[in-house]
Structures are given as C-alpha cells and as structure tokens.
Design an enzyme around this catalytic site. Sequence first.
Site, PDB file in Angstrom:
ATOM      1  N   ASP A 121       0.805  -1.236   0.000  1.00 62.15           N
ATOM      2  CA  ASP A 121       0.000   0.000   0.000  1.00 62.15           C
ATOM      3  C   ASP A 121       0.832   1.277   0.000  1.00 62.15           C
ATOM      4  O   ASP A 121       0.291   2.376   0.151  1.00 62.15           O
ATOM      5  CB  ASP A 121      -0.953   0.011   1.205  1.00 62.15           C
ATOM      6  CG  ASP A 121      -2.114  -0.926   0.988  1.00 62.15           C
ATOM      7  OD1 ASP A 121      -2.559  -1.046  -0.164  1.00 62.15           O
ATOM      8  OD2 ASP A 121      -2.574  -1.539   1.964  1.00 62.15           O
ATOM      9  N   ASP A 182      -6.472  -4.556  -5.155  1.00 63.56           N
ATOM     10  CA  ASP A 182      -6.154  -3.189  -4.734  1.00 63.56           C
ATOM     11  C   ASP A 182      -4.740  -2.775  -5.156  1.00 63.56           C
ATOM     12  O   ASP A 182      -4.454  -1.601  -5.376  1.00 63.56           O
ATOM     13  CB  ASP A 182      -6.250  -3.048  -3.204  1.00 63.56           C
ATOM     14  CG  ASP A 182      -7.286  -3.953  -2.564  1.00 63.56           C
ATOM     15  OD1 ASP A 182      -7.607  -4.999  -3.156  1.00 63.56           O
ATOM     16  OD2 ASP A 182      -7.763  -3.625  -1.478  1.00 63.56           O
TER      17      ASP A 182
HETATM   18  N1  GLY Z   1      -7.230  -1.674   0.097  1.00 65.32           N
HETATM   19  C1  GLY Z   1      -8.171  -2.151   1.018  1.00 65.32           C
HETATM   20  C2  GLY Z   1      -9.572  -1.846   0.688  1.00 65.32           C
HETATM   21  O1  GLY Z   1      -9.929  -1.475  -0.407  1.00 65.32           O
HETATM   22  O2  GLY Z   1     -10.387  -1.986   1.577  1.00 65.32           O
END
Ligand code: GLY
Length: 398
Positions: A121, A182
Amino acid sequence: MIRNVFIATAICMAALGCSPASKGDDAPIAENGLDYCARQTERTLAQIESAGYGMSPRNIAPGDSTWKLCPASKELWTEGFWPGVLWYDYEYTSDEKILKAAEKYTEALKFISEIPAYDHDLGFIIFCSYGNGYRLTGKPEYKDVILATADRLASLYNSAAGTILSWPREMKSLGGHNTIMDNMINLEMLFWAAENGGKKEYADIAISHADMTMKYNFRPDGTSYHVAVYDPASGKHIKSCTHQGYSDDSMWARGQAWGIYGYTMCYRFTHDRKYLDFACRITDVYLSRLPEDMVPYWDFDDPEIPDVSKDASAAAIVASALIELSGYAGGEKGAAYLDAAKKTLESLQENYRGGDSCPAFLVHSTGHRPAGSEIDYAIIYADYYYIEALMRLKNLEK
Ligand code: GLY
C-alpha cells in the site's frame, strides 16, 4: 495523477478524433460538489488540527459527527488520503491555509520512504499525498520521497510469480505469495517513477503485475477475485479467492472498482490497447449490474441484497476512473462512460453526502464487512476519490 490525466485525456481524445459527450453543462455537478467539499474540509480541519499533523482522519461511524483519527504508522493503508484531499481542495480553492495543512500532513508520512517495505500500500500512502503535492508544487524533495518509496515497493516484486507481494504478513494464512486487486493502484507510482528519474524496469514490473492480475484475479466473465495466490518459489498460480468480499465466487464492489481504475491508469502510461479494452470490459460488467442509483451494494453477489450496506467509496472510485476512461474510449462508448460518471456523482450528491450532520464528504461506505469493520461508515478514501472525480470533471470542461 502527476502526469496530468487531463492532458493525457485531451491527447487521447484528439488522437481518436472524439470529444467528450457534453461540455459546458456540468458546472453544477463539479462546482457545486467542489464548493461543498471545500466547506467540509474546513470543518474537518477545525475538528482535527489540534491533534497534530501525525493524526489523520480515517472514518466516522453512522450517526456520528466526529472523525476517528489514526496515527501515521505502518499499520494502516489510508494515511495518504487526507493529505490527498487537502491537495485537491487547495487546487480548487488556492487557499494558502489549505496548502500549509496539505504540506504538514504530507510531510508527516516521509518515514514511509525510509523503512523497509512491509506492504504493497506504499503507493496509496505516498502517491496520494506526495504525488499530488509534487504535481502541484514541483518541490524536488517530494519527488525524492516518491522515488525512494518506489524503490521500496519494487522490492516486493517476485519475478517467478511476476507480481508484487501485497501482504507479506498473510503469506502463511493465504498459503503463499499473494496479490490483491487493490495492488493495481500502487502501480501508478511505479509507472510514474520509471518516467521521472526512477529505474526504467519499474514500468516492466508494473506491466508484468498488471498482466498476471488480468490472468488470475479475473474470471472469464470479467468479474474479479480479490486475491490470487502463487507459489513463492516456482511462481505457479495456486488459487484465487476472496478476503474482503462475500465469497470466493462473488464480485466485491471495491475490488472491481480498483480494477477499473487500475487498468484505465495502465492505459494512460502504456497506450497498450489491451489495457483499454480490458478496462472497458470490466467496467461494462460493473455498470450492467449496478442498482438504479449507481451506488453498488458492498458485494454484487450478497444474497441479502437489498438489505445490506452500500459502498459509496466504490462508486466514487469508479466515477473518477470513468471520467478518464471516457476520453480514452471515445465516441458513443466514451459518452456513455462520462454520462455514467455524472449520474454517479449526482446520486452521491443527492443521497450520500455527510451534509450538516457529518463533516465527511460522503457517508455509506463499507470497509471490511466480513470482519465486521466499517460497515455503513464515512471513510476517508471515499472522500478522496469523490473530490478527485469532481476535479477531473471540472478540468474536462476547461
Ligand atoms: N485496500 C483495502 C480496501 O480497499 O479496503
């Protein structure tokens, strides 16, 4: 983001000999929305600033009016969204007070570029904050942070699997090298780094990651799996499954939204038609299954629909992506995408705003429903993609 999407959109539209569907009649949606966001941003700043710039807003529970604040730490993936909101708000208002706050909240995240990669992330955190900051200020020290963080993110790449490891901490529980949908968003920082002084091979990593995700995080019908798992040594695909969705076979709304946004962005950087076609295909699946108000339930396949929570964050992510995609697709398809984006923003404006009772831009998002977390909440990433979509719409009209 930094490589200005609106310029790219204009170039693409010129190349394809097409124009956006309806210029000139959207000011009420974009400007009304951005004025509203500016007011809410002031309210949030007034509420949270005394807690210090290392504490950023994460969510507001249903019926509540106070942001839950979280410390800048490596436990979270959401710290970049608040500075990102401030940068977009500053871009709209030119308010020096907002600029100062954007700088302070952004700079509180520098430590992320200085520690070993612990999670994929890094792109969400650093590109929404420093990325927007560099786009608007051109500060060389911001670029240094982005490039250093791109190095960290690239260290999670596994060449056998051809993808970035999303969650090192879940290797055991998921049974191997895992790549989640994601993660597509984090590729933006790698593509950008490759074009702006970072290693050129970062674009190859991003392309490989996007190609493998296309292969193993999607079903033949264009719906997505949240997670793909690979053998870390051989790179062989083991399984595809869910983590935050209803089931392994379901379409988790925000996962599909990340895919739409991610493949649209891949086309922006590569101009590879394969990504444009794929972005359109997965968008069409998403749009064809939406409820009338354009805001999806948290998972398209939850059998309890309509008695389950919606996810306004997914709607905001897709609205932003559709504005970019509309320029690349062009013609009738592009016009339909732009129309869908506007309808989504109108629906969010009419029925999903925090309004006077809650300082968030939007309410009714779902974070992690299977874990019982952030169900029907206001969540900061919904606000980030909402203001981004409004700015994209406004800039399209210039
Ligand atoms: N990246 C985590 C979510 O979309 O909840």
